[in-house]
Write a protein that holds these residues in place. Structure first.
Motif, PDB file in Angstrom:
ATOM      1  N   GLN A   1       3.201 -18.659   5.979  1.00 37.50           N
ATOM      2  CA  GLN A   1       3.740 -17.572   5.183  1.00 37.50           C
ATOM      3  C   GLN A   1       3.464 -17.822   3.699  1.00 37.50           C
ATOM      4  OE1 GLN A   1       5.879 -14.566   5.827  1.00 37.50           O
ATOM      5  NE2 GLN A   1       4.547 -14.824   7.626  1.00 37.50           N
ATOM      6  N   ALA A   2       3.060 -16.750   3.009  1.00 30.78           N
ATOM      7  CA  ALA A   2       2.767 -16.856   1.583  1.00 30.78           C
ATOM      8  C   ALA A   2       3.132 -15.543   0.901  1.00 30.78           C
ATOM      9  CB  ALA A   2       1.299 -17.184   1.350  1.00 30.78           C
ATOM     10  N   LEU A   3       3.525 -15.637  -0.370  1.00 30.88           N
ATOM     11  CA  LEU A   3       3.811 -14.441  -1.162  1.00 30.88           C
ATOM     12  C   LEU A   3       2.515 -14.015  -1.853  1.00 30.88           C
ATOM     13  CD1 LEU A   3       6.025 -12.481  -2.182  1.00 30.88           C
ATOM     14  CD2 LEU A   3       6.184 -13.943  -4.217  1.00 30.88           C
ATOM     15  N   VAL A   4       2.081 -12.782  -1.599  1.00 34.05           N
ATOM     16  CA  VAL A   4       0.766 -12.358  -2.077  1.00 34.05           C
ATOM     17  C   VAL A   4       0.836 -11.083  -2.901  1.00 34.05           C
ATOM     18  CG1 VAL A   4      -0.344 -13.398  -0.060  1.00 34.05           C
ATOM     19  CG2 VAL A   4       0.185 -10.942  -0.053  1.00 34.05           C
ATOM     20  N   VAL A   5      -0.154 -10.962  -3.780  1.00 34.09           N
ATOM     21  CA  VAL A   5      -0.515  -9.683  -4.382  1.00 34.09           C
ATOM     22  C   VAL A   5      -1.488  -9.045  -3.389  1.00 34.09           C
ATOM     23  CG1 VAL A   5      -1.535  -8.537  -6.376  1.00 34.09           C
ATOM     24  CG2 VAL A   5      -0.327 -10.712  -6.680  1.00 34.09           C
ATOM     25  N   PRO A   6      -1.084  -8.006  -2.670  1.00 39.05           N
ATOM     26  CA  PRO A   6      -1.887  -7.546  -1.525  1.00 39.05           C
ATOM     27  C   PRO A   6      -3.233  -6.935  -1.891  1.00 39.05           C
ATOM     28  CG  PRO A   6       0.042  -6.149  -1.841  1.00 39.05           C
ATOM     29  CD  PRO A   6       0.222  -7.317  -2.747  1.00 39.05           C
ATOM     30  N   THR A   7      -3.316  -6.194  -3.007  1.00 35.28           N
ATOM     31  CA  THR A   7      -4.573  -5.513  -3.357  1.00 35.28           C
ATOM     32  C   THR A   7      -4.802  -5.594  -4.858  1.00 35.28           C
ATOM     33  OG1 THR A   7      -3.621  -3.328  -3.802  1.00 35.28           O
ATOM     34  CG2 THR A   7      -4.125  -3.862  -1.490  1.00 35.28           C
ATOM     35  N   ALA A   8      -5.996  -5.245  -5.260  1.00 34.88           N
ATOM     36  CA  ALA A   8      -6.345  -5.254  -6.683  1.00 34.88           C
ATOM     37  C   ALA A   8      -5.605  -4.177  -7.469  1.00 34.88           C
ATOM     38  CB  ALA A   8      -7.844  -5.065  -6.849  1.00 34.88           C
ATOM     39  N   THR A   9      -5.013  -3.217  -6.780  1.00 31.60           N
ATOM     40  CA  THR A   9      -4.265  -2.154  -7.456  1.00 31.60           C
ATOM     41  C   THR A   9      -2.768  -2.418  -7.457  1.00 31.60           C
ATOM     42  OG1 THR A   9      -4.172  -0.860  -5.401  1.00 31.60           O
ATOM     43  CG2 THR A   9      -6.014  -0.437  -6.907  1.00 31.60           C
TER      44      THR A   9
ATOM     45  N   LEU B   1       4.886  -6.855  -4.146  1.00 37.77           N
ATOM     46  CA  LEU B   1       4.470  -8.139  -3.581  1.00 37.77           C
ATOM     47  C   LEU B   1       4.929  -8.234  -2.129  1.00 37.77           C
ATOM     48  CD1 LEU B   1       5.331 -10.580  -6.530  1.00 37.77           C
ATOM     49  CD2 LEU B   1       3.150  -9.448  -6.032  1.00 37.77           C
ATOM     50  N   GLN B   2       4.191  -8.978  -1.333  1.00 37.60           N
ATOM     51  CA  GLN B   2       4.499  -9.064   0.104  1.00 37.60           C
ATOM     52  C   GLN B   2       4.424 -10.507   0.588  1.00 37.60           C
ATOM     53  OE1 GLN B   2       1.716  -6.606   2.236  1.00 37.60           O
ATOM     54  NE2 GLN B   2       2.269  -4.726   1.136  1.00 37.60           N
ATOM     55  N   TRP B   3       5.318 -10.830   1.503  1.00 34.08           N
ATOM     56  CA  TRP B   3       5.179 -12.069   2.280  1.00 34.08           C
ATOM     57  C   TRP B   3       4.277 -11.749   3.457  1.00 34.08           C
ATOM     58  CZ3 TRP B   3       6.622 -16.819   0.846  1.00 34.08           C
ATOM     59  CH2 TRP B   3       7.587 -16.948  -0.154  1.00 34.08           C
ATOM     60  N   GLN B   4       3.203 -12.504   3.577  1.00 33.01           N
ATOM     61  CA  GLN B   4       2.254 -12.267   4.660  1.00 33.01           C
ATOM     62  C   GLN B   4       1.913 -13.572   5.366  1.00 33.01           C
ATOM     63  OE1 GLN B   4      -1.353 -10.361   3.374  1.00 33.01           O
ATOM     64  NE2 GLN B   4      -0.346  -8.490   2.654  1.00 33.01           N
ATOM     65  N   GLU B   5       1.452 -13.427   6.600  1.00 33.56           N
ATOM     66  CA  GLU B   5       0.890 -14.572   7.318  1.00 33.56           C
ATOM     67  C   GLU B   5      -0.540 -14.768   6.824  1.00 33.56           C
ATOM     68  OE1 GLU B   5       1.203 -17.800   9.833  1.00 33.56           O
ATOM     69  OE2 GLU B   5       2.772 -16.328   9.339  1.00 33.56           O
ATOM     70  N   ARG B   6      -0.826 -15.962   6.292  1.00 33.76           N
ATOM     71  CA  ARG B   6      -2.139 -16.257   5.745  1.00 33.76           C
ATOM     72  C   ARG B   6      -2.736 -17.482   6.433  1.00 33.76           C
ATOM     73  NH1 ARG B   6      -4.810 -12.863   4.227  1.00 33.76           N
ATOM     74  NH2 ARG B   6      -6.014 -14.162   2.803  1.00 33.76           N
TER      75      ARG B   6
ATOM     76  N   VAL C   1      -2.596 -15.252  -3.286  1.00 31.18           N
ATOM     77  CA  VAL C   1      -1.329 -15.990  -3.254  1.00 31.18           C
ATOM     78  C   VAL C   1      -0.934 -16.374  -4.672  1.00 31.18           C
ATOM     79  CG1 VAL C   1      -0.098 -17.975  -2.326  1.00 31.18           C
ATOM     80  CG2 VAL C   1      -1.910 -16.896  -0.977  1.00 31.18           C
ATOM     81  N   LEU C   2       0.278 -16.016  -5.069  1.00 33.01           N
ATOM     82  CA  LEU C   2       0.789 -16.337  -6.404  1.00 33.01           C
ATOM     83  C   LEU C   2       1.301 -17.785  -6.474  1.00 33.01           C
ATOM     84  CD1 LEU C   2       2.887 -13.190  -7.398  1.00 33.01           C
ATOM     85  CD2 LEU C   2       0.847 -14.044  -8.576  1.00 33.01           C
ATOM     86  N   GLY C   3       1.581 -18.226  -7.697  1.00 33.00           N
ATOM     87  CA  GLY C   3       2.291 -19.485  -7.896  1.00 33.00           C
ATOM     88  C   GLY C   3       1.459 -20.590  -8.497  1.00 33.00           C
ATOM     89  N   LEU C   4       2.024 -21.312  -9.485  1.00 34.70           N
ATOM     90  CA  LEU C   4       1.290 -22.352 -10.195  1.00 34.70           C
ATOM     91  C   LEU C   4       1.915 -23.738 -10.094  1.00 34.70           C
ATOM     92  CD1 LEU C   4       0.420 -20.398 -13.472  1.00 34.70           C
ATOM     93  CD2 LEU C   4      -1.087 -20.907 -11.554  1.00 34.70           C
ATOM     94  N   ASP C   5       3.229 -23.831  -9.941  1.00 37.43           N
ATOM     95  CA  ASP C   5       3.901 -25.132  -9.995  1.00 37.43           C
ATOM     96  C   ASP C   5       4.471 -25.507  -8.633  1.00 37.43           C
ATOM     97  OD1 ASP C   5       3.341 -25.245 -12.659  1.00 37.43           O
ATOM     98  OD2 ASP C   5       5.362 -24.763 -13.341  1.00 37.43           O
TER      99      ASP C   5
END
Length: 323
Positions: free
Chosen positions: A2-10, A17-22, A61-65
């Motif tokens: 599971q990951a929190l994603v920016v689903p599309t370029a728009t 934002l969505q939690w998706q299976e990646r 997938v977002l997130g830096l730290d």
């Protein structure tokens, strides 16, 4: 995973934002696979949603730290081993760490001291490393006695105050009145309410007309800081640097791009991220620096935390526990 994603370029809003299976991330020869235990939330996270990096592929997938446990290592990695507690600040051009697993360049990682929790390690990274780079990489502290840290209640500001004090410097900070109680626990020499006081006039009084030796600017409008500098003063800019270099005064101006080390393709700069992280975490372990966690959230509340940051409702650091 599971990951929190920016689903599309728009997609440019937090609510989209969505939690998706990646798929599990690929682990390169110089990388480490980390099982995520905690992540730090930063203003750059929500800013990247509204202004995405041009190299992103979607879903992104977002997130830096990240702080977590080594799950596997690449063929060239000798400094880390499965089961080890590690943390690091990631490359914003790549898939990030708001996920159950993340692949991370080993050179930029650091082991977490035994007395430091996953949450504290994750909270110390982006803002802490930016402050560390300002104080211990960009600035020459040899002739510095006085330091102005802008936005002392912010993540970078609060860490920079502590780092400058740990280096034996007299620290002044700008902070609005309603956040001064929070900053007071750090015991700066003076808090300047920039909404009610003229910052330049107040600094002139505090320094007996000499100006400050070093200014760390995380708020923009750096030109306003130039007349506040002492002779041979130094200005370190987290955002934009002044457009025009002053010719009438001998000053040093530096600019920080912490994550740019990843994108520089310079192995020495990537490795320095790891060295800075090790040094910073040791200061945390020695209780000389505290990331000032205000709240530990669950995964379900991660987007809520980003929304609070975007609305400027947070004092201190937000961390999300993945365990």
């Amino acid at each position: 995973m599971q990951a929190l994603v920016v689903p599309t370029a728009t997609t440019h809003t937090l609510r989209a934002l969505q939690w998706q299976e990646r798929p599990m991330p690929a682990v390169g020869r110089d990388d480490v696979l980390i099982k995520t235990q905690a992540v730090g939330l930063n203003p750059v996270d929500y800013k990247l949603v509204t202004e995405p990096h041009p190299q992103w592929h979607y879903p992104h997938v977002l997130g830096l730290d990240v702080a977590g446990i080594v799950e596997a290592v690449g063929a060239n990695v000798t400094d880390f081993h499965p089961g080890q507690r590690v943390c690091g600040h990631d490359n914003l051009a790549n898939d990030g760490c708001f996920a159950e697993y993340v692949s991370f360049p080993a050179a930029a990682l650091a082991p977490i001291p035994s007395t430091v929790s996953f949450e504290t390690a994750a909270a110390s990274l982006c803002a802490g490393l930016t402050a560390y780079q300002a104080i211990h990489r960009k600035a020459n502290l040899a002739a510095v006695q006085t330091v102005l840290i802008h936005a002392g209640a912010g993540g970078v500001g609060s860490m920079a105050i502590q780092l400058a004090q740990a280096a034996g410097k007299t620290v002044y900070t700008t902070v609005s009145a309603h956040k001064q109680a929070f900053v007071a626990r750090l015991h700066p020499a003076a808090q300047i309410d920039y909404r009610q006081e003229d910052v330049t006039t107040r600094l002139t009084e505090l320094t007996h007309g000499q100006g400050v030796d070093l200014i760390v600017n995380s708020i923009g409008h750096p030109e306003a800081d130039l007349p506040r500098l002492a002779y041979n003063g130094q200005l370190v800019c987290i955002l934009a640097a002044p457009e025009h270099f002053p010719t009438e005064q001998p000053v040093t101006i530096s600019r920080i791009d912490l994550g740019g080390a990843h994108r520089s393709k310079n192995p020495a700069q990537v490795a320095d991220l790891g060295r800075m992280t090790r040094s910073l975490l040791q200061l945390v372990a020695d209780q000389k620096v505290d990331p000032l966690i205000s709240q530990v959230l669950t995964r379900d509340d991660l987007v809520t935390g980003l929304s609070q940051l975007q609305a400027d409702q947070v004092v201190g650091k937000l961390v999300v526990n993945f365990d």
